[in-house]
Enzyme design. Structure first.
Site, PDB file in Angstrom:
ATOM      1  N   GLU A 417       0.401   1.977  -7.953  1.00  8.93           N
ATOM      2  CA  GLU A 417       1.442   2.196  -8.974  1.00  8.93           C
ATOM      3  C   GLU A 417       0.847   2.550 -10.330  1.00  8.93           C
ATOM      4  O   GLU A 417       1.039   1.844 -11.316  1.00  8.93           O
ATOM      5  CB  GLU A 417       2.315   0.939  -9.097  1.00  8.93           C
ATOM      6  CG  GLU A 417       3.198   0.686  -7.898  1.00  8.93           C
ATOM      7  CD  GLU A 417       4.421   1.596  -7.823  1.00  8.93           C
ATOM      8  OE1 GLU A 417       4.541   2.506  -8.668  1.00  8.93           O
ATOM      9  OE2 GLU A 417       5.232   1.399  -6.914  1.00  8.93           O
ATOM     10  N   GLU A 487       3.290  -0.311   1.853  1.00 13.68           N
ATOM     11  CA  GLU A 487       4.097  -1.519   1.657  1.00 13.68           C
ATOM     12  C   GLU A 487       5.427  -1.287   2.350  1.00 13.68           C
ATOM     13  O   GLU A 487       6.027  -0.213   2.209  1.00 13.68           O
ATOM     14  CB  GLU A 487       4.343  -1.805   0.169  1.00 13.68           C
ATOM     15  CG  GLU A 487       3.085  -2.161  -0.595  1.00 13.68           C
ATOM     16  CD  GLU A 487       3.317  -2.372  -2.100  1.00 13.68           C
ATOM     17  OE1 GLU A 487       4.445  -2.712  -2.499  1.00 13.68           O
ATOM     18  OE2 GLU A 487       2.353  -2.174  -2.852  1.00 13.68           O
TER      19      GLU A 487
HETATM   20  C1  IPT Z   1       5.608  -2.628  -5.312  1.00 11.78           C
HETATM   21  C2  IPT Z   1       4.256  -3.002  -5.794  1.00 11.78           C
HETATM   22  O1  IPT Z   1       3.295  -2.090  -5.362  1.00 11.78           O
HETATM   23  C3  IPT Z   1       3.835  -4.373  -5.360  1.00 11.78           C
HETATM   24  O2  IPT Z   1       2.724  -4.760  -6.115  1.00 11.78           O
HETATM   25  C4  IPT Z   1       4.947  -5.350  -5.516  1.00 11.78           C
HETATM   26  O3  IPT Z   1       5.283  -5.441  -6.877  1.00 11.78           O
HETATM   27  C5  IPT Z   1       6.133  -4.876  -4.776  1.00 11.78           C
HETATM   28  O4  IPT Z   1       6.544  -3.633  -5.271  1.00 11.78           O
HETATM   29  C6  IPT Z   1       7.307  -5.805  -4.927  1.00 11.78           C
HETATM   30  O5  IPT Z   1       7.017  -7.118  -4.615  1.00 11.78           O
HETATM   31  S1  IPT Z   1       6.160  -1.405  -6.424  1.00 11.78           S
HETATM   32  C7  IPT Z   1       7.868  -1.235  -6.322  1.00 11.78           C
HETATM   33  C8  IPT Z   1       8.319  -0.260  -7.392  1.00 11.78           C
HETATM   34  C9  IPT Z   1       8.338  -0.755  -5.026  1.00 11.78           C
END
Ligand code: IPT
Length: 956
Positions: A417, A487
């Protein structure tokens, strides 16, 4: 004075990575060179600003007698000095790079040490002082000499100190600032935790030792040979006894080898011997490449079944000990996880040794995130500003050089990010040049110009499927690349739902090479009054609440139901029976391993009671192969009832990560259906004094409310549609239309009223008519309770008809009631753990028992939890309940309203009544707290419904 202050602190706000540190090099746990750990108790002084104190504390002879003490490695805010701050992506200070606030907690650390008696003298070489991690920036002095300063919190920094060492009384002084220019590059979603949080070590560097070395160990899957070449800046010899290798550094040697993979992590012990040092090597031969649009290791496409791992310990923060790291890897292996993304920084270096040894694919991610710049449309983003590029390249180099000799590392990630920009391109170019043997990952630039993989986060199922089918379009480069979800399945609170649906897509489309669940562990901080603290619990000015508790493990590393579900969803062997139960289909879903390490068992159960069991001979299938295996004939003596086969794949012998008998995979399939319970009415309601009697039950004559079944007192039995909203129900701000928790509350589903319309005593039934509806709206649920009895048992059929325009699904639909005393719970149905409509894969049909307390799932922020799915019958508090159809069972010592109001576990006070919910339906979970909601098929729509329970006293 003021000019002196400027020199002491100017570097804090300097975009440069620092000065004085040695170039980065490969990390290894130990060699035959002497080393001295400087971990332990240090003297500590906290100041409110960076320049509150001068640097005289670094001088030899300084008296720190009245200073506090802290443990190194550690974070001072977790040791009683100041407090932690949690923000997700907002910078907790004004965004004015590279400037930081005047209020800049500064920790001066002092340690005096003697050299061990056998420490080599100055003629035997030099020494370096190594810091494995300091947040966020440090200046270091040894014996009064300023060694330099550095930024890059989760990266190693070394200083040459041989010329400064004395036999006794060495004074090591470290000044650490919580905020620095580096903080702008470290805006990860986690607690801000300053301190010397990783090891501090003094290492002897013998004369003639290598400055650095690079182990290249590739594998040719066609010839079955590995090629080893160890590059080093000084000449030396490389020996690998098991391979008969004895070669010079820089000289490649090719020999037949067993390759390394996460499934079969074959490591060869070797030694790099230079004139001054013998360095142990653990060599894994593998070749990573992008071929035909896929990530291939040793020629085979890999399916990543991964997790995102932040380093976390509920007392120690990110200062993890080796035992905790090992526990993480063991837990991953035991739950079928095969990959880890080191979100969002390189982990403690020893963690990667464990990944090599026990077998995990690793995406090693650089310590870089500038997410807070999103708030200003990415204006001033450091990754698109050439002034910061040296710092970015320094971070890339410190990661790659430190970790380059780990076979487990298969992809380098530029960071997380950080938007897009030239600095990222520079990092990718440098990494590709330095280490062409691995691929480069970064999610934040969907053009994929710098990456070897198209990576996304939190994409919904439908889009993932389109990508899988190649229908997603996009820039040319991106279309040629394999797809990863770096993710997905946000594991916050109860959930994630929908894992199995993702896995089906990953398995159906080659281009989808799997994903990494967000995230491994809840970052709850152990707290005497709150159980576990989360954002806001330390009075932070800005915070993101419990968004920091979104892991598959609770903070104490107990697996959550989400991890149990994930284990089942990603199991490497699929076991499916046909409806008649004559055969079972076994498929080897490993990418590399055969099935020879596994043994298979079967059991045949009727109504949950085991009738017979045994071993099942399964051929040693190769990866991707499957076989139809004949099951034994069902035992002739089997009683009538619901018959189910359960087949399990177990470890036939203990491994490095689990004992013999550990269950790797299982399947369950039916042979005969369950006969539905019913009550043939024998006699009708009998009016009495204020009460109506029907079979074993009595009711309030005026309200029709059930009072008693036999000797069991029952209170408050009625329709229930509310649940204490989960984090996923409440949802993320980014998808306002689907934040059902909020929509439900707006409609008033948490405060429905029950209007009594009629109590009708008929010939064979007592009928109670009601309308269930919230104030201020026109929607409602016409609800009819029809009670019958066959003498000993009581039947209840609930009919629900929605009225008005229901634009939202229901949270739940069922009945709830209170029991005056209950503890043990027995049931036949899904278990042993919690399950919801879209997280029920791991729910195994069987006979289970528990207690009311053990049925609770301890989500850090209390919310709906603990339902057992597919329950055929249950016994609790002297009452037996059978369902038609199967139902969800929940029981707790507090009401849903109390659960809903609680912010921490410690807010939940057990009352005298046990509240039981028997649900005909529950809305799915999804992973809407940062991703898609439940798929439409898991919606609990407001539709006409009818369901039956048969109640009786438990017979002795
Ligand atoms: C995403 C992040 O990469 C991760 O660090 C964490 O914050 C997650 O979200 C939420 O728990 S970024 C998000 C804009 C999808």
């Amino acid at each position: 004075m003021s000019s002196r202050t400027t020199t002491v602190t100017a570097y804090v706000e300097d975009v440069s990575p620092g000065s004085g540190a040695l170039p980065p090099r490969a990390w290894y746990a130990s060699s035959d060179a002497a080393s001295l750990s400087l971990n332990g108790i240090w003297a500590f002084r906290l100041s409110r600003t960076a320049d509150a104190e001068d640097d005289s504390f670094a001088e030899v002879g300084y008296d720190a007698g009245d200073w506090a003490r802290v443990e190194v490695p550690g974070h001072w805010v977790l040791q009683g000095h100041g407090s932690p701050v949690y923000t997700n992506h907002l910078y907790p200070f004004p965004v004015d790079p590279p400037r930081v606030p005047t209020e800049n907690p500064t920790g001066d650390h002092l340690r005096v040490f003697d050299l061990p008696a056998d420490w080599p003298g100055p003629s035997g070489g030099g020494a370096v002082l190594r810091f494995d991690g300091v947040e966020s920036c440090a200046r270091v002095w040894l014996n009064g000499t300023d060694l330099g300063e550095f930024k890059g919190s989760r990266l190693p920094h070394e200083f040459a100190v041989g010329h400064l060492l004395r036999a006794r009384g060495n004074v090591l002084a470290v000044r650490v600032h919580q905020w620095s220019a580096g903080s702008y590059l470290e805006d990860q979603d986690q607690w801000w935790l300053p301190g010397v949080f990783r090891d501090v070590t003094l290492l002897h560097r013998p004369a003639g030792c290598a400055l650095d070395f690079f182990v290249h160990a590739s594998y040719d899957h066609v010839s079955g040979e590995g090629t080893l070449r160890v590059d080093s800046d000084v000449d030396g010899r490389v020996t690998v006894p098991d391979l008969g290798v004895d070669t010079a550094t820089g000289e490649p040697v090719t020999v037949p080898v067993e390759p390394w993979s996460a499934e079969l992590p074959r490591l060869y012990d070797g030694v790099l011997a230079t004139q001054g040092e013998r360095i142990p090597l653990r060599i894994g031969f593998r070749t990573v490449e992008l071929a035909d649009g896929l990530i291939r290791v040793n020629g085979r496409a890999v399916l990543f079944k991964g997790v995102n791992r932040h380093e976390w310990h509920p007392e120690k923060g990110r200062a993890l000990d080796l035992a905790t790291m090992r526990e993480d890897v063991l837990l991953m292996k035991r739950h079928n996880v095969n990959a880890v993304r080191t979100s969002h920084y390189p982990p403690h270096p020893a963690f990667l040794d464990l990944c090599d040894e026990l077998g995990l694919w690793v995406i090693d991610e650089c310590d870089l995130e500038t997410h807070g710049f999103a708030e200003q449309g990415w204006r001033d983003n450091p990754v698109d500003d050439d002034r910061w590029t040296p710092a970015l390249l320094d971070r890339a180099a410190r990661m790659v050089e430190r970790d380059k000799n780990h076979p487990s590392v298969v992809l380098w990630s530029l960071g997380n990010e950080a938007g897009t920009g030239r600095g990222l391109t520079a990092m990718a170019e440098w990494i590709h040049g330095r280490d062409p043997s691995r691929l480069v990952h970064y999610e934040g630039d969907h053009t994929c110009r710098d990456t070897d993989v198209y990576s996304r986060m939190y994409t919904g199922h439908a889009e993932v499927e389109r990508v899988g089918r190649g229908l997603d379009g996009g820039p040319h480069r991106r279309r040629e690349l394999p797809y990863l979800l770096c993710e997905y399945a946000h594991a916050m609170g109860n959930g994630p739902g929908g894992l199995a649906d993702y896995q089906r897509l990953f398995e159906a489309h080659d281009r989808l090479q799997g994903g990494f669940v967000w995230e491994w562990i809840d970052h709850g901080i152990a707290h005497p009054g709150l159980g576990y603290a989360y954002g806001g619990d330390f009075g932070e000015e800005l915070h993101d609440g419990n968004f920091v508790c979104d892991g598959l493990l609770f903070p104490d590393r107990r697996p959550s139901p989400g991890l149990v579900e994930f284990k089942k969803v990603i199991e490497p062997v699929t076991i499916e029976g046909d409806a008649s139960g004559g055969t079972v289909r076994v498929r080897n879903g490993y990418d590399f391993a055969g099935l020879s390490a596994l043994a298979f068992t079967w059991s045949y159960r009727v109504d949950g009671e085991t009738v017979d069991s045994g071993f099942l001979p399964v051929p040693p299938l190769e990866p991707g192969e499957s076989a139809e295996v004949k099951l034994p004939a069902p035992p002739a003596t089997a009683p009538a009832g619901e018959a189910l086969w359960t087949v399990r794949a177990l470890l036939a012998a203990g491994t490095a990560w689990a004992p013999e008998g550990h269950v790797v995979a299982w399947g369950q399939f039916g042979r005969s259906a369950r006969p539905a319970p019913s009550v043939a009415a024998a006699g009708g309601p009998v009016p009495g004094e204020g009460l109506i009697t029907l079979g074993p039950a009595s009711f309030d004559a005026r309200t029709g409310a059930l009072r008693r079944v036999g000797a069991v007192d029952i209170t408050g039995l009625r329709l229930d549609v509310w649940r204490a909203t989960t984090d996923n129900d409440d949802g993320a701000a980014s998808q306002p239309d689907a934040r059902y928790g909020r929509l439900w509350r707006r409609l008033g589903l948490h405060r429905v009223q029950h209007r009594l319309d009629a109590v009708e005593s008929g010939d064979d039934a007592l009928t109670v008519r009601t309308r269930v509806a919230p104030a201020a709206g026109e929607i409602g649920l016409s609800t009819v309770y029809r009670w019958t009895s066959d003498g000993p048992r009581l039947g209840l059929t609930v009919s629900v008809t929605p009225e008005g325009d229901w634009t939202v699904p229901l949270p739940r639909l069922g009945i709830r009631f209170g029991l005056s005393s209950a503890d043990r719970v027995r049931w036949y149905g899904g278990g042993p753990g919690e399950a919801y409509p879209d997280s029920a894969t791991a729910s195994e049909v069987g006979r289970w028992q528990s207690t009311v307390d053990e049925l609770q799932t301890p989500y850090v922020r209390p919310q709906e939890n603990g339902a057992r799915a597919g329950v055929r019958w249950a016994e609790i508090g002297g009452l037996r309940v059978e369902g038609d159809p199967e139902f969800f069972l929940t029981a707790r010592r507090w009401t849903t309203e109390q659960l809903d109001a609680a912010a921490h576990r410690t807010d939940l006070a057990p009352g005298d009544t046990v509240w039981v919910n028997l649900d005909h339906g529950l809305h799915g979970l999804g992973s809407q707290s940062c991703g898609p909601g439940p798929l439409p098929r898991y919606f609990l729509r407001a539709e006409p419904a009818r369901f039956t329970f048969v109640l009786s006293e438990v017979s002795a």
